[in-house]
Design a protein around this motif. Structure first.
Motif, PDB file in Angstrom:
ATOM      1  N   UNK B  53      23.501   2.061  69.839  1.00  0.00           N
ATOM      2  CA  UNK B  53      23.135   1.321  68.635  1.00  0.00           C
ATOM      3  C   UNK B  53      21.931   1.978  67.952  1.00  0.00           C
ATOM      4  N   UNK B  54      20.926   2.360  68.769  1.00  0.00           N
ATOM      5  CA  UNK B  54      19.726   2.984  68.215  1.00  0.00           C
ATOM      6  C   UNK B  54      20.092   4.314  67.550  1.00  0.00           C
ATOM      7  N   UNK B  55      20.912   5.095  68.235  1.00  0.00           N
ATOM      8  CA  UNK B  55      21.317   6.382  67.675  1.00  0.00           C
ATOM      9  C   UNK B  55      22.059   6.196  66.365  1.00  0.00           C
ATOM     10  N   UNK B  56      22.954   5.222  66.379  1.00  0.00           N
ATOM     11  CA  UNK B  56      23.771   4.941  65.199  1.00  0.00           C
ATOM     12  C   UNK B  56      22.904   4.605  63.997  1.00  0.00           C
ATOM     13  N   UNK B  57      21.766   3.925  64.253  1.00  0.00           N
ATOM     14  CA  UNK B  57      20.940   3.485  63.137  1.00  0.00           C
ATOM     15  C   UNK B  57      20.185   4.641  62.481  1.00  0.00           C
ATOM     16  N   UNK B  58      20.157   5.778  63.164  1.00  0.00           N
ATOM     17  CA  UNK B  58      19.431   6.926  62.610  1.00  0.00           C
ATOM     18  C   UNK B  58      20.318   7.990  61.990  1.00  0.00           C
ATOM     19  N   UNK B  59      21.652   7.828  62.031  1.00  0.00           N
ATOM     20  CA  UNK B  59      22.526   8.852  61.418  1.00  0.00           C
ATOM     21  C   UNK B  59      22.976   8.377  60.041  1.00  0.00           C
ATOM     22  N   UNK B  61      26.048   8.695  58.423  1.00  0.00           N
ATOM     23  CA  UNK B  61      27.283   7.916  58.489  1.00  0.00           C
ATOM     24  C   UNK B  61      27.813   7.924  59.914  1.00  0.00           C
ATOM     25  N   UNK B  62      28.675   6.980  60.213  1.00  0.00           N
ATOM     26  CA  UNK B  62      29.187   6.879  61.575  1.00  0.00           C
ATOM     27  C   UNK B  62      30.233   7.957  61.848  1.00  0.00           C
ATOM     28  N   UNK B  63      30.974   8.347  60.794  1.00  0.00           N
ATOM     29  CA  UNK B  63      32.059   9.311  61.000  1.00  0.00           C
ATOM     30  C   UNK B  63      31.865  10.513  60.087  1.00  0.00           C
ATOM     31  N   UNK B  64      32.632  11.568  60.340  1.00  0.00           N
ATOM     32  CA  UNK B  64      32.659  12.745  59.478  1.00  0.00           C
ATOM     33  C   UNK B  64      31.370  13.537  59.510  1.00  0.00           C
TER      34      UNK B  64
END
Lengths: 366, 310
Positions: B53-59, B61-64
């Motif tokens: 979740x933490x990593x996701x919040x720093x990228x 977009x989620x895909x591509x």
């Protein structure tokens, strides 16, 4: 002049079980407790002693009769308005409050001024020797310390009567002995009437001014510790307090106010006449404590019971003999090992004479 | 005493030595072996999802392509977009209100069950829990039958002539969300309070009365403080899941009854903006953790945790 501080008039308590069974926890009883005395309710568990205490505290209501404290009827008075305080068997300290707050509880709810509370709490903790423990929580205290907090918490309110429900029951023997003496000293110092409930006869004898012995919801005898021990009026009292020989005998003759001549088998001996309601020809129980009996060589000049030694047990400070007496019963005799009584004084099979003072034997009414 | 000590110390030392010899495993490795199941559990069920979740919040977009680009733009979006913040505070407010109402309704129920129900305690406990066995959705939707335009409440009020036309604001509103959630949570709040009330030793009431406390004083000075652990537990049980609640607002809240949970749900489903959803989740978690820490500190200060009565 002696004033009665608690009066129970015809008080009784009946419980109705779920099954519809009726349990008589306390038979209609009368009892007066005098101001300033150390009064003990003694009896086995389930004898009604705690019921009596809880009636005085107001936790339960009597089924009949009246309770008076300081001359006022307490039947309609809730526990929080009675001039009594209780020390509970398992202390019942408030776990969320520290020692100081526990002791101050009663004064706080009565809205006593803060300065007075502080002074009285300090004094109460001093009396029970717990100064310096103010900030501790109950769980940080030993059993003996909790006991003292419970005592201070009750005494700080200066009750007319302090009720104690087996307060030493959870302590070990040594601590209990020490606390017994301490409680007695404390009672004399503060001068408050103590009503003490216990099943421990030794405790009752040690501490009390008067004892009420109870069994199966009945008060059997109310008397001084010495009279309870020396002059029990019922078999139960004689048996419950100390060790006693119960010997069956037949009454041959009664000289009122003087002696009763009783027969064991074919031998007749004298017993002091004290018990009413016995008649010539009755078969009765004669109670006599083992240490009140003595053994003498046979064929001496005293008129006493002949006996044969059947068992000898050395107990250190004294020796215990079991002897066969006329009529086929056995009696226990306890003789101190003093310079006058060197061992082995008598052996199994010896014929001896059983001696006693006629004042020490007691004819029991039941 | 002193001789005892002399013989005791080497004996203890030896015992440890013998144990090591018998198992043949060094103490360090024994410890690692002992804690590994717990650590695995923690790692897969707590640390891994949280780290994701933490990593996701720093990228970006989620895909591509964007999934490898690190950025703070979601946090910036959260700080700049007052709608998110307003929704978060609103959710906290609703959760707090729901929790307080639930506790107010639950305490008397628990009190009654603990002290006045007698032999019916178990029966009442079962009755209380039975609704919790039926589907959550069903229980939420049941309120539609009560609060809806043609629902029980409106029909009843019209029937006795108090109103002429159905009140439409009852359903699809914030009050509807609050009512439904309070109803859902009551059994869960009653239980811990009931347990904490039941654990109070009976002789404490007697001691309190004996010391001169009137019944209401006994309640505030003895019963209430001793039931605080239960109240605290009930508070957390209700408050924490309510902040992130999204099913109930979606079903009965309507457009005005939205909570932060609905927005997060939208980011993950319709909006397909997983990083934004993750950021909002983390922000919400951060805010929920605060009362958790406060309450454990409070419990410690009150001396309610650990040790028990003895």
């Amino acid at each position: 002049m002696v004033k009665n501080i608690i009066e129970l008039e015809n008080i009784s308590k009946v419980y109705r079980e779920k099954s519809g069974e009726v349990v008589q926890a306390l038979q209609p009883a009368n009892l007066t407790i005098e101001e300033g005395e150390f009064f003990t309710l003694l009896g086995p568990s389930g004898c009604g002693k705690t019921t009596a205490l809880r009636l005085m505290a107001g936790f339960i209501q009597p089924s009949s009769g009246e309770i008076k404290i300081q001359g006022k009827s307490m039947n309609q008075v809730p526990p929080y308005r009675r001039p009594v305080n209780m020390v509970f068997q398992d202390y019942a300290l408030f776990p969320h409050l520290n020692v100081e707050q526990n002791v101050a509880f009663g004064l706080k709810v009565k809205r006593v001024g803060k300065q007075e509370i502080d002074e009285r709490v300090l004094k109460a903790l001093e009396i029970v020797q717990l100064s310096g423990y103010e900030q501790r929580k109950p769980r940080q205290l030993s059993g003996g310390q909790k006991q003292r907090v419970a005592l201070a918490r009750a005494l700080v309110n200066r009750p007319a009567v302090l009720l104690l429900d087996e307060p030493l029951g959870a302590l070990d023997l040594k601590l209990r002995r020490a606390m017994q003496l301490e409680l007695k000293t404390l009672q004399q110092k503060v001068g408050i009437t103590f009503v003490y409930v216990t099943h421990d006869q030794e405790e009752a004898l040690t501490m009390s001014d008067r004892i009420a012995v109870m069994n199966q919801g009945r008060i059997l005898q109310v008397d001084s510790p010495m009279n309870i021990y020396e002059k029990p009026t019922t078999r139960f009292v004689a048996d419950f307090v100390g060790e006693t020989n119960f010997l069956t005998a037949k009454i041959n003759q009664i000289v009122p106010g003087e002696v009763v001549k009783v027969a064991f088998g074919d031998k007749e001996v004298d017993v002091r006449h004290r018990t009413n309601g016995v008649h010539r020809g009755d078969t009765v129980t004669v109670a006599i404590r083992p240490e009140k009996l003595t053994l003498m060589p046979p064929n001496n000049q005293y008129e006493a019971l002949p006996a044969v030694v059947s068992e000898v047990t050395f107990l250190g400070t004294d020796t215990r003999y079991i002897v066969d007496i006329p009529g086929g019963e056995k009696a226990a005799v306890r003789i101190q090992n003093t310079g006058f009584h060197r061992l082995p004084a008598y052996q199994v099979g010896d014929t001896v004479t059983l001696g006693y003072d006629k004042d020490d034997a007691q004819i029991l009414s039941d | 005493m002193s001789t005892q000590n002399l013989t005791n110390t080497p004996a203890v030392h030896n015992r440890r030595g013998i144990k090591e010899q018998l198992t043949g495993i060094p103490r360090r490795r024994q410890l690692i072996a002992l804690i590994s199941p717990a650590s695995l559990w923690l790692f897969f069920l707590l640390i891994l999802p949280l780290a994701t979740l933490v990593m996701l919040s720093f990228v970006k977009t989620a895909f591509g392509e964007g999934s490898t680009v690190l950025t703070l733009e979601h946090y910036r979006a959260f700080l700049q977009n007052t709608i998110y913040q307003r929704l978060l505070w609103r959710s906290l407010g609703i959760a707090l209100l729901v929790t307080v109402l639930t506790l107010l309704f639950s305490y008397p129920v628990a009190y009654f069950m603990a002290y006045f129900a007698g032999e019916r305690q178990n029966l009442l406990l079962t009755i209380l829990i039975i609704p919790a066995w039926t589907s959550f959705l069903l229980r939420v939707l049941a309120w539609r039958l009560i609060l809806g335009s043609n629902g029980l409440l409106n029909t009843f009020l019209m029937g006795i002539g108090i109103i002429q036309e159905p009140i439409t604001g009852l359903f699809f509103s914030t009050p509807a969300v609050i009512i439904t959630l309070v109803y859902i949570w009551i059994p869960f709040a009653v239980l811990p309070i009931y347990v904490s009330l039941q654990r109070i030793e009976g002789n404490l009431f007697e001691a309190s009365a004996d010391l001169g406390a009137r019944p209401w004083q006994t309640f505030w000075k003895v019963i209430f403080p001793l039931s605080l652990p239960g109240i605290l537990a009930a508070f957390l049980f209700v408050f924490i899941p309510t902040v992130g609640e999204y099913v109930t607002p979606a079903l009965v809240g309507g457009p005005n009854g939205l909570m932060i949970g609905n927005i997060i749900w939208d980011q993950f489903s319709r909006g397909l903006d997983w990083p934004m959803g993750a950021t909002l989740s983390l922000m919400m978690m951060l805010i929920v953790i605060v009362p958790l820490f406060l309450s454990s500190g409070l419990a410690e200060r009150l001396g309610l945790t650990g040790g028990g009565d003895e």
